[in-house]
Design a protein around this motif. Structure first.
Motif, mmCIF file in Angstrom:
data_model
loop_
_atom_site.group_PDB
_atom_site.id
_atom_site.type_symbol
_atom_site.label_atom_id
_atom_site.label_comp_id
_atom_site.label_asym_id
_atom_site.label_seq_id
_atom_site.Cartn_x
_atom_site.Cartn_y
_atom_site.Cartn_z
ATOM 1 N N ASN A 538 60.807 13.107 23.776
ATOM 2 C CA ASN A 538 59.445 12.567 23.724
ATOM 3 C C ASN A 538 59.184 11.632 24.902
ATOM 4 N N HIS A 539 60.184 10.775 25.206
ATOM 5 C CA HIS A 539 60.038 9.848 26.323
ATOM 6 C C HIS A 539 59.896 10.607 27.639
ATOM 7 N N LEU A 540 60.733 11.638 27.808
ATOM 8 C CA LEU A 540 60.679 12.447 29.025
ATOM 9 C C LEU A 540 59.339 13.166 29.144
ATOM 10 N N ASP A 541 58.855 13.703 28.031
ATOM 11 C CA ASP A 541 57.554 14.381 28.038
ATOM 12 C C ASP A 541 56.446 13.429 28.457
ATOM 13 N N ASN A 542 56.525 12.181 27.969
ATOM 14 C CA ASN A 542 55.512 11.193 28.340
ATOM 15 C C ASN A 542 55.561 10.886 29.834
ATOM 16 N N LEU A 543 56.799 10.767 30.362
ATOM 17 C CA LEU A 543 56.946 10.507 31.792
ATOM 18 C C LEU A 543 56.402 11.662 32.623
ATOM 19 N N ILE A 544 56.729 12.881 32.207
ATOM 20 C CA ILE A 544 56.243 14.069 32.920
ATOM 21 C C ILE A 544 54.718 14.119 32.881
ATOM 22 N N SER A 545 54.170 13.843 31.702
ATOM 23 C CA SER A 545 52.713 13.862 31.555
ATOM 24 C C SER A 545 52.063 12.826 32.462
ATOM 25 N N GLU A 546 52.666 11.608 32.519
ATOM 26 C CA GLU A 546 52.123 10.565 33.384
ATOM 27 C C GLU A 546 52.233 10.948 34.854
ATOM 28 N N HIS A 547 53.370 11.594 35.206
ATOM 29 C CA HIS A 547 53.558 12.030 36.591
ATOM 30 C C HIS A 547 52.525 13.086 36.973
ATOM 31 N N ILE A 548 52.292 14.020 36.079
ATOM 32 C CA ILE A 548 51.314 15.084 36.352
ATOM 33 C C ILE A 548 49.923 14.489 36.548
ATOM 34 N N LYS A 549 49.575 13.523 35.682
ATOM 35 C CA LYS A 549 48.268 12.883 35.813
ATOM 36 C C LYS A 549 48.154 12.131 37.133
ATOM 37 N N ALA A 550 49.238 11.416 37.509
ATOM 38 C CA ALA A 550 49.231 10.670 38.769
ATOM 39 C C ALA A 550 49.103 11.618 39.960
ATOM 40 N N GLN A 551 49.810 12.748 39.883
ATOM 41 C CA GLN A 551 49.741 13.736 40.955
ATOM 42 C C GLN A 551 48.333 14.313 41.080
ATOM 43 N N GLN A 552 47.732 14.575 39.929
ATOM 44 C CA GLN A 552 46.367 15.098 39.934
ATOM 45 C C GLN A 552 45.400 14.098 40.556
ATOM 46 N N LEU A 553 45.564 12.800 40.183
ATOM 47 C CA LEU A 553 44.698 11.775 40.754
ATOM 48 C C LEU A 553 44.892 11.672 42.269
ATOM 49 N N ALA A 554 46.162 11.779 42.713
ATOM 50 C CA ALA A 554 46.446 11.709 44.152
ATOM 51 C C ALA A 554 45.826 12.893 44.891
ATOM 52 N N ASP A 555 45.948 14.074 44.310
ATOM 53 C CA ASP A 555 45.364 15.273 44.926
ATOM 54 C C ASP A 555 43.848 15.155 45.008
ATOM 55 N N GLU A 556 43.252 14.629 43.927
ATOM 56 C CA GLU A 556 41.801 14.459 43.931
ATOM 57 C C GLU A 556 41.368 13.454 44.990
ATOM 58 N N ALA A 557 42.135 12.355 45.112
ATOM 59 C CA ALA A 557 41.805 11.330 46.108
ATOM 60 C C ALA A 557 41.934 11.887 47.525
ATOM 61 N N ARG A 558 43.007 12.658 47.770
ATOM 62 C CA ARG A 558 43.217 13.250 49.093
ATOM 63 C C ARG A 558 42.084 14.226 49.435
ATOM 64 N N THR A 559 41.718 15.055 48.466
ATOM 65 C CA THR A 559 40.623 16.010 48.678
ATOM 66 C C THR A 559 39.326 15.284 48.986
ATOM 67 N N TYR A 560 39.081 14.188 48.239
ATOM 68 C CA TYR A 560 37.861 13.405 48.460
ATOM 69 C C TYR A 560 37.873 12.782 49.866
ATOM 70 N N PHE A 561 39.041 12.227 50.271
ATOM 71 C CA PHE A 561 39.152 11.604 51.591
ATOM 72 C C PHE A 561 38.890 12.621 52.701
ATOM 73 N N LEU A 562 39.515 13.804 52.612
ATOM 74 C CA LEU A 562 39.341 14.833 53.640
ATOM 75 C C LEU A 562 37.889 15.287 53.718
ATOM 76 N N GLU A 563 37.269 15.406 52.567
ATOM 77 C CA GLU A 563 35.871 15.836 52.555
ATOM 78 C C GLU A 563 34.974 14.784 53.184
ATOM 79 N N GLN A 564 35.240 13.497 52.866
ATOM 80 C CA GLN A 564 34.446 12.422 53.454
ATOM 81 C C GLN A 564 34.653 12.344 54.960
#
Length: 715
Positions: A538-564
């Motif tokens: 359960n702890h590992l799943d939570n960490l993976i889930s948090e990592h995936i969310k962080a990665q998604q946020l980073a990808d979204e931020a990078r995409t936004y920066f490149l577009e701007q």
């Protein structure tokens, strides 16, 4: 053999879906088919039915303007059309008209989309569009569905006579009623209709004063209903005419029935197609409600359910405002037996039922509530053993029933069988029953059957871990909050959380501790190990889930920066171009102001401004030449980019026969006095001065400084 049996349909609550489909269908034919609906193992017919349904469902999802399936079945009409001399009723012709019009609209819709919906188009192969049926019916019936006056000359004459006679009857009646009113012999209502005749309401004490036929009296006897004598023969004649009208209409409908009978094969196809669309439409409506899709169909035996929902549970939870947790389940030839363990009330049984019910739905030609990327296959047999099925009538205990059921499974199971076994091995002494269950498990394994099994038995969990094509799975449990998570985790067995669940339900800690002391050390250690593993998981799943969310946020931020950044660069480029254009216009404007200042308006000499005009012409030619050079350079750069070259392209001259390369050796011959040609405009000129690669050329009366590579040596 059928794909399943009655007990499996009952265990998995398939009847609930059947009743829902019956409610969603229009006609009795579709309702009757749904009453008998059950899974099949004719894979070819099944796949075609699913593809046809998916075609129809896509029409609904895309909100295409599909004709409304508003029709009534044509069983009676088809029966009478097949009998010589028969007559279809007025309502029957209305149904035929409705069906013919609907079929024409359906054909016009599908014929424009044959390539988009090929499977749905196959339903319409033996039918064609025609207005003949509609025109024949419209000659007899008006828009209100009544037989037209001009349906025949005889009917027109009869109805004209009826109209005239009724007018005479009404005139006579009004005259008699006015007379009776003066004599004050009528009741409060004056008149009424009785036996389809207009009669006077006469006070019974004056009935002998009113000549005519008595048609009855009121309940109290105070009123007598009298038909005026003057209208008696007229009403009798009206009855004769109405009878003549009925006979003439019957004759007209008989002729029309014979005319329509020519199209009996087409009308039979109307019935087949409309009832089939009703059947498919009900399935599509249910799919819309439960968000069902057609998953990928595997030719081999394997399934992967992604975000799978139990449709009945999801609907009840939705109504109650609760969330339903979707499941992920995978079975294939490398992992065909799944053993699910975990706490009671943790979702084991509903997960098993989800797999079973979705498989029943698919093999009944229904779309299923899963992620579209899911994969499913077809099984020859689907069997279950779920719940307490003891029988008082047959004096069978739960365990006896399960043994008989297991005997049936062992006899019939094969590599294309799906077994769904809930609480595997229970019903007898835990130790003895567990041993027998382990043997049954091995036998089913050797039968190569696919299975989803729920159990609390540790030996079954161990056996699943030992056998190559079997695997464990557990329903997740939050040990911190002591609450089930209702989510299946593939790959490891789960603890039953027996003591944790007991604590949730208020069992005293002293009782729980006493129970723990009676267990063997190995059993306690195993249960603690499973608990610890699940906590870590359960702890590992939570960490993976948090990592995936962080990665998604980073990808979204990078995409936004490149577009701007891209937008900013485009904006800057646009501003520079505007600035450059404005500077050129300003420079040109200043030059023109100088020309204006030099212009001599006072002199009367004809050529007073000739030198100035020549300067102006030279300036304009020079500016025009610069524009042409720039356009030429832009074209060269464009050609270079299109060919993927990174180095500077050699200057080329376009001719009708193609591109001609400039000879660089010839360019080296350019000296003062040479005749040259400007590549961009093909203008010829004379070289006046040479400074390395910067060359001054006189073109007519215009001097220009041009780079050597932009010139072609002539002589």
């Amino acid at each position: 053999m059928a794909a399943t049996d009655f007990q499996t349909l009952t265990d998995l609550e398939f009847e609930t879906l059947r009743q829902q489909l019956i409610t969603l269908s229009i006609g009795e034919t579709a309702k009757s088919r749904f009453e008998k609906l059950q899974p099949i193992n004719d894979f070819g017919a099944l796949e075609n039915a699913l593809q046809t349904l998916n075609d129809f469902h896509q029409i609904r999802l895309r909100s295409e303007v599909f004709p409304a399936l508003d029709f009534e079945e044509l069983k009676e009409e088809i029966k009478w059309l097949g009998i010589d001399g028969s007559v279809i009723s007025i309502e029957g012709f209305r149904r035929l008209q409705q069906a013919s019009d609907l079929m024409n609209r359906l054909l016009r819709f599908i014929e424009k989309r044959t390539e988009v919906y090929p499977n749905l188009f196959q339903i319409f192969t033996d039918v064609y569009e025609t207005d003949a049926i509609l025109l024949a019916i419209e000659k007899v019936f008006d828009r209100a569905g009544n037989v037209r006056d001009d349906a025949s000359p005889q009917l027109s004459d009869i109805r004209q006579r009826i109209k005239s006679l009724r007018q005479q009857i009404n005139r006579n009646f009004e005259r008699e009623m006015r007379k009776m009113l003066r004599d004050k012999v009528l009741g409060e209502t004056n008149e009424t209709f009785l036996n389809d005749r207009r009669v006077l309401t006469v006070q019974s004490t004056f009935k002998r004063k009113v000549p005519g036929n008595i048609h009855g009296s009121s309940k109290t006897g105070s009123l007598t209903f009298i038909e005026p004598l003057v209208n008696v023969p007229l009403n009798n004649e009206l009855e004769f005419l109405l009878d003549d009208e009925r006979k003439e209409i019957h004759r007209i409908l008989k002729i029309l029935t014979k005319e329509i009978a020519i199209y009996l094969p087409l009308i039979i196809e109307y019935q087949r197609i409309l009832t089939e669309l009703d059947y498919v439409n009900a399935k599509s409506k249910m799919a819309m409600e439960m968000k069902g899709v057609l998953p990928g169909i595997n030719r081999n035996t394997a399934l992967e359910l992604i975000e799978a929902y139990h449709p009945i549970l999801e609907k009840s939870n939705r109504i109650a405002g609760k969330k339903t947790i979707p499941q992920y389940i995978k079975l294939d030839n490398q992992q065909r037996m799944l053993v699910i363990s975990g706490p009671n009330a943790g979702g084991k049984s509903i997960t098993l039922k989800t797999v079973g019910l979705l498989q029943l739905m698919l093999q009944s030609g229904l779309l299923v509530p899963v992620n579209p990327n899911s994969k499913m296959c077809f099984f020859q047999q689907i069997f279950s053993d779920i719940g307490d099925n003891q029988s008082i009538e047959n004096e069978l205990s739960t365990y006896s029933y399960r043994l008989r059921r297991m005997k049936f499974f062992l006899k019939n199971a094969n590599r294309r069988t799906l077994l769904l076994l809930d609480e595997f091995g229970t019903g007898s002494d835990p130790e003895l029953g567990g041993a027998l269950a382990e043997v049954f498990f091995e036998e089913l394994y050797h039968k190569q059957a696919f299975s989803v099994i729920t159990t609390h038995y540790g030996n079954i969990k161990l056996k699943a871990d030992e056998l190559k094509q079997a695997s464990n799975g557990c329903m997740l449990f939050d040990a911190a909050t002591l609450q089930p998570l209702y989510r299946l985790q593939m790959g490891q067995p789960g603890s039953s959380f027996t003591f944790e669940v007991a604590r949730i339900n208020g069992i005293k800690e002293t009782i729980i501790e006493a129970a723990q002391q009676r267990l063997s050390d190995n059993k306690v250690r195993l249960d603690k190990l499973l608990n610890a593993l699940q906590k870590e998981k359960n702890h590992l799943d939570n960490l993976i889930s948090e990592h995936i969310k962080a990665q998604q946020l980073a990808d979204e931020a990078r995409t936004y920066f490149l577009e701007q950044r891209r937008k900013l660069e485009e904006k800057l480029k646009s501003r520079n171009e505007v600035q450059e254009k404005q500077n050129k216009q300003l420079s040109a404007g200043k030059k023109m102001l100088q020309f204006i200042d030099k212009f001599n308006v006072r002199s009367r000499k004809k050529d007073a401004n000739s030198i100035l005009m020549e300067e102006i012409r030279t300036f304009i030619k020079l500016e025009k030449s610069k524009l042409e050079i720039k356009k030429s350079e832009q074209q060269i750069n464009k050609d270079t980019v299109s060919k993927g070259k990174t180095q500077q392209t050699k200057p080329l001259i376009k001719k009708a026969t193609g591109r001609v390369e400039v000879d660089e050796n010839q360019q080296d011959k350019i000296v003062k006095g040479s005749q040259v040609q400007l590549l961009s405009s093909r203008k010829n000129g004379t070289v006046e001065q040479v400074q390395n690669d910067s060359i001054t050329v006189l073109f007519d009366n215009m001097r220009m400084k041009v780079e050597r590579e932009k010139l072609r040596f002539l002589k």
